[in-house]
Design an enzyme around this catalytic site. Sequence first.
Site, short mmCIF file in Angstrom:
data_model
loop_
_atom_site.label_atom_id
_atom_site.label_comp_id
_atom_site.label_asym_id
_atom_site.label_seq_id
_atom_site.Cartn_x
_atom_site.Cartn_y
_atom_site.Cartn_z
N HIS A 1 6.36 5.85 -0.84
CA HIS A 1 7.06 4.59 -1.13
C HIS A 1 6.17 3.40 -0.82
O HIS A 1 5.20 3.51 -0.06
CB HIS A 1 8.34 4.50 -0.30
CG HIS A 1 8.09 4.41 1.17
ND1 HIS A 1 7.87 5.53 1.95
CD2 HIS A 1 7.97 3.35 2.00
CE1 HIS A 1 7.65 5.14 3.20
NE2 HIS A 1 7.69 3.83 3.26
N HIS B 1 0.86 -1.19 0.00
CA HIS B 1 0.00 0.00 0.00
C HIS B 1 0.88 1.23 0.00
O HIS B 1 2.06 1.14 0.38
CB HIS B 1 -0.88 0.01 1.26
CG HIS B 1 -0.04 0.06 2.51
ND1 HIS B 1 0.43 -1.07 3.14
CD2 HIS B 1 0.46 1.11 3.21
CE1 HIS B 1 1.18 -0.72 4.17
NE2 HIS B 1 1.22 0.59 4.24
P1 ATP Z 1 5.57 -3.32 11.24
O1 ATP Z 1 5.80 -1.95 11.83
O2 ATP Z 1 4.92 -4.24 12.20
O3 ATP Z 1 6.77 -3.92 10.61
P2 ATP Z 1 3.96 -1.89 9.30
O4 ATP Z 1 4.92 -0.75 9.47
O5 ATP Z 1 3.58 -2.28 7.92
O6 ATP Z 1 4.50 -3.17 10.04
P3 ATP Z 1 2.34 -0.28 10.88
O7 ATP Z 1 3.51 0.00 11.79
O8 ATP Z 1 1.00 -0.47 11.49
O9 ATP Z 1 2.62 -1.56 10.05
O10 ATP Z 1 2.28 0.89 9.83
C1 ATP Z 1 1.27 1.00 8.87
C2 ATP Z 1 1.75 1.92 7.76
O11 ATP Z 1 2.09 3.20 8.31
C3 ATP Z 1 3.03 1.45 7.08
O12 ATP Z 1 2.98 1.84 5.72
C4 ATP Z 1 4.13 2.20 7.78
O13 ATP Z 1 5.25 2.39 6.94
C5 ATP Z 1 3.45 3.51 8.08
N1 ATP Z 1 4.02 4.09 9.30
C6 ATP Z 1 4.24 3.44 10.47
N2 ATP Z 1 4.76 4.26 11.40
C7 ATP Z 1 4.89 5.46 10.81
C8 ATP Z 1 5.35 6.74 11.23
N3 ATP Z 1 5.79 6.95 12.45
N4 ATP Z 1 5.31 7.75 10.33
C9 ATP Z 1 4.86 7.56 9.09
N5 ATP Z 1 4.39 6.39 8.61
C10 ATP Z 1 4.41 5.35 9.46
#
Ligand code: ATP
Length: 171
Positions: A120, A40
């Site tokens: 990205h 996504h």
């Molecule tokens: P994981 O962190 O468990 O490896 P994930 O990053 O895919 O998995 P989430 O942490 O729930 O799952 O994040 C969901 C989405 O939001 C992802 O696309 C992630 O890159 C983005 N994201 C997470 N944390 C941040 C942040 N602090 N700032 C911007 N985007 C974020």
Amino acid sequence: MRLFIAVELPASVRAAIAQSAGRLREAFPRGRFSRGENYHLTLAFLGETPEARLSDVTAAMDCCRAQPFALTVGAVGTFPGGVLWRAVDGGDDLTRLQRLLTAALCGRGFRLEQRGYKPHLTLAREAVRDPRVPLPDLPPLTCTADHMTLFRSDRIDGKLVYTPLHRTKFA
Ligand code: ATP
Ligand code: MG
């Protein structure tokens, strides 16, 4: 609940990206590669959010006026910490939408990280490069972004699961 808002990609494009990720495994022999269904383009990360605020999130989404626009999935890159990604170019339309959405959420009291937006698609986490293996040439992929989706992010039995809660069409 842990929430984020993202552009979903058509299944055919997700499949093509999964194939490109497969071609990167030699150059990145270690890493947690994402499941293709989870690809996504994040627009806004809300993080832990009380359920009572869901209607404010969906209202912020629905007040963003946008036309469908083209996305190009291009170069491979990494962020520190081993995030392996492909860059997404959505031109001014994407920049504008991301700003509109961020402003709409901030206007409703949500606090978002104010880091610069780097569109990205995450292919893998904790990826470690084998510097001896050259990066394959990955052809760019294009598709149309025609809606955005509010997702709940859960870890279920160690597996990352994104559940769509609301969709806003671009028209
Ligand atoms: P994981 O962190 O468990 O490896 P994930 O990053 O895919 O998995 P989430 O942490 O729930 O799952 O994040 C969901 C989405 O939001 C992802 O696309 C992630 O890159 C983005 N994201 C997470 N944390 C941040 C942040 N602090 N700032 C911007 N985007 C974020
Ligand atoms: Mg994360």
